[in-house]
Design a protein around this motif. Structure first.
Motif, mmCIF file in Angstrom:
data_model
loop_
_atom_site.group_PDB
_atom_site.id
_atom_site.type_symbol
_atom_site.label_atom_id
_atom_site.label_comp_id
_atom_site.label_asym_id
_atom_site.label_seq_id
_atom_site.Cartn_x
_atom_site.Cartn_y
_atom_site.Cartn_z
ATOM 1 N N HIS A 109 0.812 -1.214 0.000
ATOM 2 C CA HIS A 109 0.000 0.000 0.000
ATOM 3 C C HIS A 109 0.849 1.268 0.000
ATOM 4 C CE1 HIS A 109 -3.566 -2.325 0.226
ATOM 5 N NE2 HIS A 109 -3.465 -2.681 1.483
ATOM 6 N N GLY A 110 2.163 1.128 -0.089
ATOM 7 C CA GLY A 110 3.004 2.304 -0.303
ATOM 8 C C GLY A 110 3.795 2.814 0.874
ATOM 9 N N ALA A 111 3.878 2.035 1.948
ATOM 10 C CA ALA A 111 4.683 2.483 3.087
ATOM 11 C C ALA A 111 6.164 2.474 2.721
ATOM 12 C CB ALA A 111 4.442 1.570 4.292
ATOM 13 N N HIS A 112 6.921 3.403 3.301
ATOM 14 C CA HIS A 112 8.375 3.419 3.103
ATOM 15 C C HIS A 112 9.002 2.199 3.765
ATOM 16 C CE1 HIS A 112 12.538 4.770 3.006
ATOM 17 N NE2 HIS A 112 12.595 4.584 4.308
ATOM 18 N N ALA A 113 8.468 1.803 4.905
ATOM 19 C CA ALA A 113 8.925 0.623 5.624
ATOM 20 C C ALA A 113 7.767 0.094 6.451
ATOM 21 C CB ALA A 113 10.113 0.946 6.529
ATOM 22 N N ALA A 114 7.784 -1.210 6.693
ATOM 23 C CA ALA A 114 6.786 -1.842 7.554
ATOM 24 C C ALA A 114 7.529 -2.793 8.461
ATOM 25 C CB ALA A 114 5.734 -2.580 6.730
ATOM 26 N N VAL A 115 7.570 -2.492 9.733
ATOM 27 C CA VAL A 115 8.426 -3.237 10.658
ATOM 28 C C VAL A 115 7.618 -3.824 11.810
ATOM 29 C CG1 VAL A 115 10.550 -2.011 10.135
ATOM 30 C CG2 VAL A 115 8.977 -1.066 11.810
ATOM 31 N N LEU A 116 8.105 -4.944 12.294
ATOM 32 C CA LEU A 116 7.485 -5.605 13.438
ATOM 33 C C LEU A 116 7.853 -4.859 14.711
ATOM 34 C CD1 LEU A 116 5.890 -8.073 14.469
ATOM 35 C CD2 LEU A 116 8.085 -9.281 14.637
ATOM 36 N N ASN A 117 6.860 -4.531 15.506
ATOM 37 C CA ASN A 117 7.100 -3.865 16.788
ATOM 38 C C ASN A 117 6.600 -4.786 17.904
ATOM 39 O OD1 ASN A 117 7.457 -2.190 18.954
ATOM 40 N ND2 ASN A 117 5.775 -0.811 18.448
ATOM 41 N N GLU A 118 7.539 -5.329 18.681
ATOM 42 C CA GLU A 118 7.189 -6.222 19.775
ATOM 43 C C GLU A 118 7.460 -5.571 21.126
ATOM 44 O OE1 GLU A 118 7.563 -10.669 18.608
ATOM 45 O OE2 GLU A 118 9.462 -9.724 17.996
ATOM 46 N N GLY A 119 7.290 -4.265 21.182
ATOM 47 C CA GLY A 119 7.501 -3.548 22.428
ATOM 48 C C GLY A 119 6.559 -3.987 23.536
ATOM 49 N N PHE A 120 5.373 -4.465 23.153
ATOM 50 C CA PHE A 120 4.384 -4.879 24.154
ATOM 51 C C PHE A 120 4.922 -6.007 25.020
ATOM 52 C CE2 PHE A 120 0.775 -7.364 25.649
ATOM 53 C CZ PHE A 120 -0.079 -6.391 26.127
ATOM 54 N N SER A 121 5.612 -6.955 24.402
ATOM 55 C CA SER A 121 6.090 -8.124 25.148
ATOM 56 C C SER A 121 7.584 -8.095 25.447
ATOM 57 C CB SER A 121 5.766 -9.412 24.370
ATOM 58 O OG SER A 121 6.333 -9.371 23.081
ATOM 59 N N LYS A 122 8.350 -7.316 24.655
ATOM 60 C CA LYS A 122 9.807 -7.336 24.815
ATOM 61 C C LYS A 122 10.396 -5.991 25.221
ATOM 62 C CE LYS A 122 10.431 -11.088 21.464
ATOM 63 N NZ LYS A 122 11.106 -11.518 20.211
ATOM 64 N N GLY A 123 9.548 -5.002 25.440
ATOM 65 C CA GLY A 123 10.055 -3.696 25.844
ATOM 66 C C GLY A 123 10.846 -3.010 24.747
ATOM 67 N N GLY A 124 11.828 -2.198 25.144
ATOM 68 C CA GLY A 124 12.598 -1.416 24.186
ATOM 69 C C GLY A 124 13.294 -2.257 23.133
ATOM 70 N N GLU A 125 13.786 -3.439 23.530
ATOM 71 C CA GLU A 125 14.460 -4.315 22.577
ATOM 72 C C GLU A 125 13.527 -4.705 21.433
ATOM 73 O OE1 GLU A 125 16.467 -8.797 22.432
ATOM 74 O OE2 GLU A 125 15.925 -7.891 24.351
ATOM 75 N N GLY A 126 12.257 -4.900 21.759
ATOM 76 C CA GLY A 126 11.295 -5.299 20.741
ATOM 77 C C GLY A 126 10.906 -4.184 19.796
ATOM 78 N N ALA A 127 11.247 -2.941 20.142
ATOM 79 C CA ALA A 127 10.916 -1.797 19.289
ATOM 80 C C ALA A 127 12.133 -1.225 18.576
ATOM 81 C CB ALA A 127 10.250 -0.701 20.130
ATOM 82 N N ALA A 128 13.297 -1.838 18.746
ATOM 83 C CA ALA A 128 14.526 -1.299 18.160
ATOM 84 C C ALA A 128 14.460 -1.240 16.639
ATOM 85 C CB ALA A 128 15.721 -2.139 18.608
ATOM 86 N N GLY A 129 13.913 -2.269 16.023
ATOM 87 C CA GLY A 129 13.802 -2.278 14.571
ATOM 88 C C GLY A 129 12.932 -1.151 14.059
ATOM 89 N N MET A 130 11.853 -0.879 14.768
ATOM 90 C CA MET A 130 10.982 0.223 14.379
ATOM 91 C C MET A 130 11.722 1.552 14.491
ATOM 92 S SD MET A 130 7.352 1.537 15.991
ATOM 93 C CE MET A 130 8.167 2.279 17.395
ATOM 94 N N ALA A 131 12.472 1.719 15.566
ATOM 95 C CA ALA A 131 13.217 2.960 15.755
ATOM 96 C C ALA A 131 14.199 3.191 14.616
ATOM 97 C CB ALA A 131 13.950 2.933 17.096
ATOM 98 N N GLU A 132 14.880 2.131 14.189
ATOM 99 C CA GLU A 132 15.836 2.257 13.084
ATOM 100 C C GLU A 132 15.124 2.628 11.785
ATOM 101 O OE1 GLU A 132 17.802 -1.487 13.044
ATOM 102 O OE2 GLU A 132 18.911 -1.111 14.911
ATOM 103 N N ALA A 133 13.947 2.041 11.560
ATOM 104 C CA ALA A 133 13.193 2.349 10.341
ATOM 105 C C ALA A 133 12.715 3.793 10.335
ATOM 106 C CB ALA A 133 11.997 1.392 10.217
ATOM 107 N N VAL A 134 12.308 4.280 11.495
ATOM 108 C CA VAL A 134 11.854 5.680 11.592
ATOM 109 C C VAL A 134 13.028 6.625 11.346
ATOM 110 C CG1 VAL A 134 10.898 7.439 13.129
ATOM 111 C CG2 VAL A 134 9.952 5.123 13.136
ATOM 112 N N ALA A 135 14.195 6.318 11.928
ATOM 113 C CA ALA A 135 15.372 7.162 11.712
ATOM 114 C C ALA A 135 15.734 7.205 10.230
ATOM 115 C CB ALA A 135 16.539 6.635 12.539
ATOM 116 N N ASP A 136 15.634 6.055 9.562
ATOM 117 C CA ASP A 136 15.921 6.008 8.124
ATOM 118 C C ASP A 136 14.911 6.834 7.335
ATOM 119 O OD1 ASP A 136 17.242 4.730 5.670
ATOM 120 O OD2 ASP A 136 15.161 4.102 5.422
#
Length: 217
Positions: A109-136
């Motif tokens: 549907h045209g997203a620049h990136a689509a990343v798995l966010n597992e912050g709910f169960s893994k905390g900050g470690e689970g959201a690291a991939g999302m953070a990198e995608a947002v920075a990019d």
């Protein structure tokens, strides 16, 4: 350095107001947009609520059908000229197939990136991939623009929001609204931004219209 803020619920409500009101008043432009999507929400937009008795096929079919709603939100973000990252929020009951499908559909549907966010169960470690995608995404070229211009008449601003963001066919103004528009115009208020209020349950003004409704005014 970038400032991260939550702009509110939905591209049609919080994001539109942030872009057209806050950014205009503050004199700044966003570098990227993050849209949070869940398998449960996309199922809901297809009329299927989370239930362990649902078959795998029904769950995946509903996610695909309900992704039309996600597509609208991605389209709205891109309509402002900025890249969009979709965070596929995973909850404990979500399967690998479900979250992978959310990511796949977001990219289609045209997203620049689509990343798995597992912050709910893994905390900050689970959201690291999302953070990198947002920075990019923030480093990508963008061409931010508003839905309407300061110089547009009040009724034109309202119609542009309704047609471009909500995807309405048009706007019908009741006599009382017309009178208010004429009053505000006489008072010299046409240069102000428009803050629209409607249901958060639908991209339309009708809370019963789920997914990606069309053919409404």
């Amino acid at each position: 350095e970038y400032l991260i803020t939550e702009a509110g619920f939905g591209s049609d409500l919080g994001m539109e107001k942030f872009m057209d009101i806050v950014c205009r008043a503050g004199g700044f432009a966003p570098n990227a947009v993050v849209i949070v999507a869940t398998a449960k929400a996309l199922k809901h937009h297809a009329g299927l609520e989370d239930d362990p008795r649902n078959s795998v096929a029904d769950n995946l079919r509903a996610i695909e059908e309900g992704s039309a709603n996600l597509a609208r939100h991605v389209e709205n973000a891109k309509g402002f000229g900025v890249p969009c990252v979709v965070a596929a929020n995973r909850f404990p009951g979500d399967t690998d197939e479900e979250v992978a499908l959310v990511q796949k559909l977001a990219m289609e549907h045209g997203a620049h990136a689509a990343v798995l966010n597992e912050g709910f169960s893994k905390g900050g470690e689970g959201a690291a991939g999302m953070a990198e995608a947002v920075a990019d995404a923030c480093e990508q070229p963008s061409s931010f623009s508003f839905v309407y211009e300061d110089s547009d008449p009040i009724d034109a601003k309202i119609e542009k929001i309704a047609k471009r963001v909500y995807k309405a066919d048009g706007v019908d103004f009741l006599p009382a609204a017309r009178q208010k528009i004429e009053q505000f115009t006489r008072d010299g208020l046409t240069g102000l931004s428009i803050c629209m209020a409607k249901t958060h349950l639908s991209l339309s003004a009708d809370p019963a219209l789920a997914n990606a409704p069309t053919g409404f005014r």
